[in-house]
Design a protein around this motif. Structure first.
Motif, PDB file in Angstrom:
ATOM      1  N   ARG A 335       0.763  -0.907   0.021  1.00  0.00           N
ATOM      2  CA  ARG A 335       0.064  -0.026  -0.122  1.00  0.00           C
ATOM      3  C   ARG A 335       0.892   1.149   0.005  1.00  0.00           C
ATOM      4  N   LYS A 336       2.000   1.201   0.717  1.00  0.00           N
ATOM      5  CA  LYS A 336       3.102   2.325   0.844  1.00  0.00           C
ATOM      6  C   LYS A 336       3.960   2.548  -0.452  1.00  0.00           C
ATOM      7  N   ARG A 337       3.941   1.544  -1.051  1.00  0.00           N
ATOM      8  CA  ARG A 337       4.907   1.565  -2.214  1.00  0.00           C
ATOM      9  C   ARG A 337       4.416   2.253  -3.473  1.00  0.00           C
ATOM     10  N   ASP A 338       5.368   3.244  -3.889  1.00  0.00           N
ATOM     11  CA  ASP A 338       4.789   3.969  -5.218  1.00  0.00           C
ATOM     12  C   ASP A 338       4.833   2.901  -6.315  1.00  0.00           C
ATOM     13  N   ILE A 339       3.920   2.145  -6.771  1.00  0.00           N
ATOM     14  CA  ILE A 339       3.992   1.144  -7.628  1.00  0.00           C
ATOM     15  C   ILE A 339       2.593   1.106  -8.746  1.00  0.00           C
ATOM     16  N   PRO A 340       2.524   0.886  -9.831  1.00  0.00           N
ATOM     17  CA  PRO A 340       1.533   0.931 -10.783  1.00  0.00           C
ATOM     18  C   PRO A 340       0.401  -0.099 -10.262  1.00  0.00           C
ATOM     19  N   ALA A 341      -0.964   0.537 -10.302  1.00  0.00           N
ATOM     20  CA  ALA A 341      -2.171  -0.408 -10.033  1.00  0.00           C
ATOM     21  C   ALA A 341      -1.980  -1.929 -10.555  1.00  0.00           C
ATOM     22  N   GLU A 342      -1.744  -1.824 -11.694  1.00  0.00           N
ATOM     23  CA  GLU A 342      -1.692  -3.429 -12.327  1.00  0.00           C
ATOM     24  C   GLU A 342      -0.834  -4.013 -11.624  1.00  0.00           C
ATOM     25  N   GLU A 343       0.426  -3.521 -11.254  1.00  0.00           N
ATOM     26  CA  GLU A 343       1.278  -4.431 -10.493  1.00  0.00           C
ATOM     27  C   GLU A 343       0.969  -4.647  -9.244  1.00  0.00           C
ATOM     28  N   LYS A 344       0.070  -3.820  -8.253  1.00  0.00           N
ATOM     29  CA  LYS A 344      -0.289  -4.091  -6.934  1.00  0.00           C
ATOM     30  C   LYS A 344      -1.597  -5.206  -7.299  1.00  0.00           C
ATOM     31  N   ASP A 345      -2.275  -5.263  -8.214  1.00  0.00           N
ATOM     32  CA  ASP A 345      -3.266  -6.359  -8.513  1.00  0.00           C
ATOM     33  C   ASP A 345      -2.487  -7.386  -8.579  1.00  0.00           C
ATOM     34  N   SER A 346      -1.613  -7.651  -9.456  1.00  0.00           N
ATOM     35  CA  SER A 346      -0.801  -8.740  -9.476  1.00  0.00           C
ATOM     36  C   SER A 346      -0.308  -9.238  -8.116  1.00  0.00           C
ATOM     37  N   ILE A 347       0.220  -8.497  -7.328  1.00  0.00           N
ATOM     38  CA  ILE A 347       0.947  -8.850  -6.220  1.00  0.00           C
ATOM     39  C   ILE A 347      -0.160  -9.593  -5.272  1.00  0.00           C
ATOM     40  N   VAL A 348      -1.194  -8.707  -5.214  1.00  0.00           N
ATOM     41  CA  VAL A 348      -2.458  -9.334  -4.303  1.00  0.00           C
ATOM     42  C   VAL A 348      -2.896 -10.852  -4.703  1.00  0.00           C
ATOM     43  N   SER A 349      -2.916 -10.718  -6.049  1.00  0.00           N
ATOM     44  CA  SER A 349      -3.273 -11.973  -6.758  1.00  0.00           C
ATOM     45  C   SER A 349      -2.595 -13.090  -6.433  1.00  0.00           C
ATOM     46  N   GLU A 350      -1.122 -12.966  -6.556  1.00  0.00           N
ATOM     47  CA  GLU A 350      -0.401 -13.856  -6.130  1.00  0.00           C
ATOM     48  C   GLU A 350      -0.362 -14.417  -4.463  1.00  0.00           C
ATOM     49  N   ALA A 351      -0.341 -13.120  -3.935  1.00  0.00           N
ATOM     50  CA  ALA A 351      -0.415 -13.468  -2.388  1.00  0.00           C
ATOM     51  C   ALA A 351      -1.699 -14.206  -2.008  1.00  0.00           C
ATOM     52  N   TRP A 352      -2.713 -13.987  -2.704  1.00  0.00           N
ATOM     53  CA  TRP A 352      -4.074 -14.769  -2.409  1.00  0.00           C
ATOM     54  C   TRP A 352      -3.966 -16.104  -2.628  1.00  0.00           C
ATOM     55  N   LYS A 353      -3.269 -16.556  -3.620  1.00  0.00           N
ATOM     56  CA  LYS A 353      -3.212 -17.989  -4.037  1.00  0.00           C
ATOM     57  C   LYS A 353      -2.466 -18.452  -2.914  1.00  0.00           C
ATOM     58  N   ASP A 354      -1.448 -17.909  -2.225  1.00  0.00           N
ATOM     59  CA  ASP A 354      -0.892 -18.334  -0.953  1.00  0.00           C
ATOM     60  C   ASP A 354      -1.627 -18.463   0.252  1.00  0.00           C
ATOM     61  N   ALA A 355      -2.601 -17.566   0.458  1.00  0.00           N
ATOM     62  CA  ALA A 355      -3.797 -17.403   1.314  1.00  0.00           C
ATOM     63  C   ALA A 355      -4.447 -18.639   1.144  1.00  0.00           C
ATOM     64  N   GLN A 356      -5.049 -18.784  -0.131  1.00  0.00           N
ATOM     65  CA  GLN A 356      -5.890 -20.004  -0.321  1.00  0.00           C
ATOM     66  C   GLN A 356      -5.421 -21.372   0.112  1.00  0.00           C
ATOM     67  N   ARG A 357      -4.231 -21.524  -0.046  1.00  0.00           N
ATOM     68  CA  ARG A 357      -3.304 -22.670  -0.023  1.00  0.00           C
ATOM     69  C   ARG A 357      -3.257 -22.773   1.771  1.00  0.00           C
ATOM     70  N   VAL A 358      -3.119 -21.960   2.697  1.00  0.00           N
ATOM     71  CA  VAL A 358      -2.794 -21.964   3.936  1.00  0.00           C
ATOM     72  C   VAL A 358      -4.332 -22.045   4.715  1.00  0.00           C
ATOM     73  N   PHE A 359      -5.620 -21.404   4.018  1.00  0.00           N
ATOM     74  CA  PHE A 359      -6.785 -21.572   4.452  1.00  0.00           C
ATOM     75  C   PHE A 359      -7.571 -22.584   3.876  1.00  0.00           C
ATOM     76  N   ALA A 360      -7.164 -23.179   3.063  1.00  0.00           N
ATOM     77  CA  ALA A 360      -7.973 -24.311   2.180  1.00  0.00           C
ATOM     78  C   ALA A 360      -8.365 -25.318   2.950  1.00  0.00           C
ATOM     79  N   ASP A 361      -8.077 -25.926   3.866  1.00  0.00           N
ATOM     80  CA  ASP A 361      -8.508 -26.949   4.607  1.00  0.00           C
ATOM     81  C   ASP A 361      -8.844 -27.022   6.198  1.00  0.00           C
ATOM     82  N   ILE A 362      -9.375 -25.569   6.466  1.00  0.00           N
ATOM     83  CA  ILE A 362      -9.858 -25.278   7.850  1.00  0.00           C
ATOM     84  C   ILE A 362     -11.113 -26.232   7.960  1.00  0.00           C
ATOM     85  N   PRO A 363     -11.168 -26.785   8.941  1.00  0.00           N
ATOM     86  CA  PRO A 363     -12.455 -27.593   9.212  1.00  0.00           C
ATOM     87  C   PRO A 363     -13.559 -26.604   9.416  1.00  0.00           C
TER      88      PRO A 363
END
Length: 624
Positions: A335-363
């Motif tokens: 959020r604080k870094r001065d980077i293009p919006a598309e790059e931010k979208d890409s970063i969040v998208s990649e990070a979300w893949k890791d989130a899905q992996r970590v949260f996927a099998d919560i009972p």
């Protein structure tokens, strides 16, 4: 009534509430276990009937307990109410809202007596825990000053720790420190940051005391508290106190002292904690750039393993705690870094893949309120970094709606109902859509039919996203809502609108979310500050509003407080409310079409169970 009879009445009411909460949990387990549609249907019908019976019983019992708690009461009655609240806690059948109200007067009574210090500590911590849980499930503001005063009362007895006979009193002193640290963490005010560091110093000194170690050191929960106060809390303070270098340095020194041996550890949690401490130290000492911080945090996300929920739930808990530190810090840096919006979208998208992996099998039923809170936090950190609206909708669906089968199913039903009505409106009364912006002719309406239907379906899916943030208050209580809970429910349109407030593409949805509980004529409903009659998208609001009412009124499965109506009976109510509560044009489209009436009758009646089964299994299967 004699005091003896009063005590028996309190005991009976307490037993009834605990039993009903236990049986309700069993019904929920049976739903999880029902693999076939037939068995699911039987469980759902029986569950609905049982919970409505619990609702009536609980109301009667709660009235009795409140009557005695409001006093005046004798010492014996106060002790019985204390035991009642403790029984609910120890049986794991906690109703935080109810226990918060019942515990307040008992806490004050016991704190006023010098001979009841241990009981006062225990009931005070129950009151605090219920208060935090109660308000965290809602949008109401906690009275932080009141909670702080109670917690300070508890920790004021730290020097008496080893003299207390009751283990609960001793451990609640430690939990009081945990609560103080949690309430103060994240506050950017220097005075609060300094208090948090002092509390950390005090509790670690207490935990490291040889007499305390000898008394309670072998207890599993003691080890968890040691882990939190030695590692996780100081680690968080490194980042929270970043604006105050002297405090951040103290946190770094505290962490380094405890985790020096982790540098070469093969344990993922220990290695990750060590790396985070080094990262925080680098920021405090200005020996690392923002780009390096960002790259290291990304690498850490890839390093975090999948939780082993089936084998070791505590393993999953630790992963979630460490993961949230890494992820929230990453989102802050992005959020604080001065980077293009598309790059931010890409970063969040990649990070979300890791989130899905970590949260996927919560009972599905694992600490539901806690997990829902994590998901809300994830979303709040993600949204400021996203410009892609399709991705926004995906995240809301994944993190909020699909975590709540009841809300997800309701949204699905409202979408189906609204789409059926809209198609008939487009067929028989297309001129109604000319009230919407950019539609200047019937031909334009017909040409843009799919666009209209898509907008309606999206608005229906998202209309209740505010409820997802307060899911444990919505349709999950087997008692009448408390005043704060009802206020909370009335706040959900505003809460939902806030999720989308920074996205122009969701302007229509924001109007729908804000206005779907307003009467057609604007005279009643909520929120009061929104004038649905002045909205350029009033027709969309009216359509979702009437579809929402149709599903709620015909729901025979998910409403604990009422029996559902058949659509034929409801239709008369729609006609009666036409022009005041409901848009008369939409009502006339429904009443003028036998085919639509039949379709809605089947959808809300005979086919409801099938749709509910499909949605429920879809949600639960992903999280089992």
């Amino acid at each position: 009534m004699t005091e003896e009879k009063m005590i028996r009445e309190i005991q009976k009411c307490t037993e009834t509430i605990i039993r009903n909460l236990a049986e309700e949990a069993e019904w929920n387990n049976k739903m999880l276990e029902a693999e076939e549609r037939t068995s699911f249907a039987e469980v759902m019908k029986s569950r609905s009937e049982a919970i409505r019976a619990y609702y009536k019983e609980n109301e009667e019992c709660i009235a009795v307990l409140k009557k005695y708690a409001e006093g005046p009461f004798t010492h014996e009655i106060a002790m019985e109410l204390y035991e009642s609240i403790r029984s609910m806690q120890l049986n794991g059948r906690m109703d935080p809202g109810l226990m918060y109200e019942l515990s307040a007067p008992i806490m004050q009574y016991m704190r006023s007596r010098d001979d009841m210090t241990e009981q006062a500590i225990i009931i005070s911590m129950i009151h605090v825990a219920c208060s935090v849980d109660y308000y965290n499930r809602m949008v109401g503001d906690m009275n932080i000053d009141e909670l702080m005063e109670i917690l300070r009362f508890i920790i004021s007895h730290k020097d008496q720790y080893c003299s207390f006979e009751k283990a609960a009193a001793r451990f609640n002193i430690l939990y009081a420190y945990e609560a103080l640290i949690a309430l103060g963490s994240g506050d950017e005010v220097e005075e609060v940051c300094r208090m948090v560091m002092e509390w950390l110093r005090e509790v670690n000194e207490l935990l490291d005391n040889p007499e305390v170690q000898a008394l309670d050191g072998a207890e599993p929960e003691f080890a968890v508290l040691m882990y939190n106060t030695h590692f996780l809390h100081p680690l968080e303070q490194i980042f929270y106190a970043n604006d105050y270098p002297d405090l951040a340095k103290i946190a770094v020194e505290m962490c380094k002292k405890e985790c020096a041996a982790y540098a070469e550890s093969d344990n993922w949690a220990e290695k990750c904690i060590y790396d985070l401490v080094e990262l925080g130290a680098g920021q405090v000492e200005h020996t690392i750039t923002d780009v390096e911080v960002y790259e290291k945090l990304l690498a850490m996300l890839k390093f975090i393993p999948n939780p082993k929920w089936d084998e070791e739930p505590s393993h999953g808990q630790i992963i979630l705690q460490v993961y949230m530190i890494v992820y929230t810090k990453l989102m802050e840096v992005v959020r604080k870094r001065d980077i293009p919006a598309e790059e931010k979208d890409s970063i969040v998208s990649e990070a979300w893949k890791d989130a899905q992996r970590v949260f996927a099998d919560i009972p599905y039923q694992y600490q539901t309120s806690y997990i829902n809170g994590l998901f809300k936090n994830l979303l709040s950190y993600m949204l400021p970094n996203i410009t892609n609206t399709a991705f926004v909708e995906q995240l809301i669906d994944e993190l909020l709606i699909r975590r709540q089968p009841a809300t997800y199913f309701h949204s699905y039903m409202v979408e189906s109902i609204a789409k059926s009505i809209a198609e008939k409106m487009l067929e028989n009364r297309p001129e109604l859509f000319l009230t919407l912006p950019s539609f200047d002719s019937v031909e334009t309406v017909k040409d843009r039919k799919e666009e209209i239907l898509d907008t309606i379906c999206r608005g229906a899916r998202l209309h209740d996203i505010g409820k997802c943030a307060i899911a444990s208050v919505i349709m999950l209580q087997s008692r009448r809502l408390l005043e704060d809970e009802f206020f909370c429910i009335k706040y959900h349109p505003k809460l939902g609108e806030q999720y989308l407030e920074n996205y122009d593409a969701y302007e229509v949805c924001r109007h729908i979310i804000f206005g779907h509980h307003k009467f057609y004529d604007g005279t009643k409903g909520y929120p009061a500050e929104f004038d649905n009659t002045a909205s350029p998208y009033r027709l969309y609001i009216d359509l979702i509003s009437i579809s929402d009412a149709i599903d709620a009124a015909t729901d025979i499965l998910g409403r604990n407080y009422a029996n559902g109506k058949d659509f034929e009976h409801l239709l008369k109510e729609l006609q009666t409310g036409a022009g005041t509560r409901y848009n008369p044009d939409i009502v006339s489209v429904i009443t003028a079409s036998p085919e639509l009436i039949e379709e809605l009758t089947v959808l809300t009646g005979r086919d409801r169970m099938q749709h509910c089964y499909e949605i429920y299994r879809q949600v639960v299967k992903r999280q089992k």
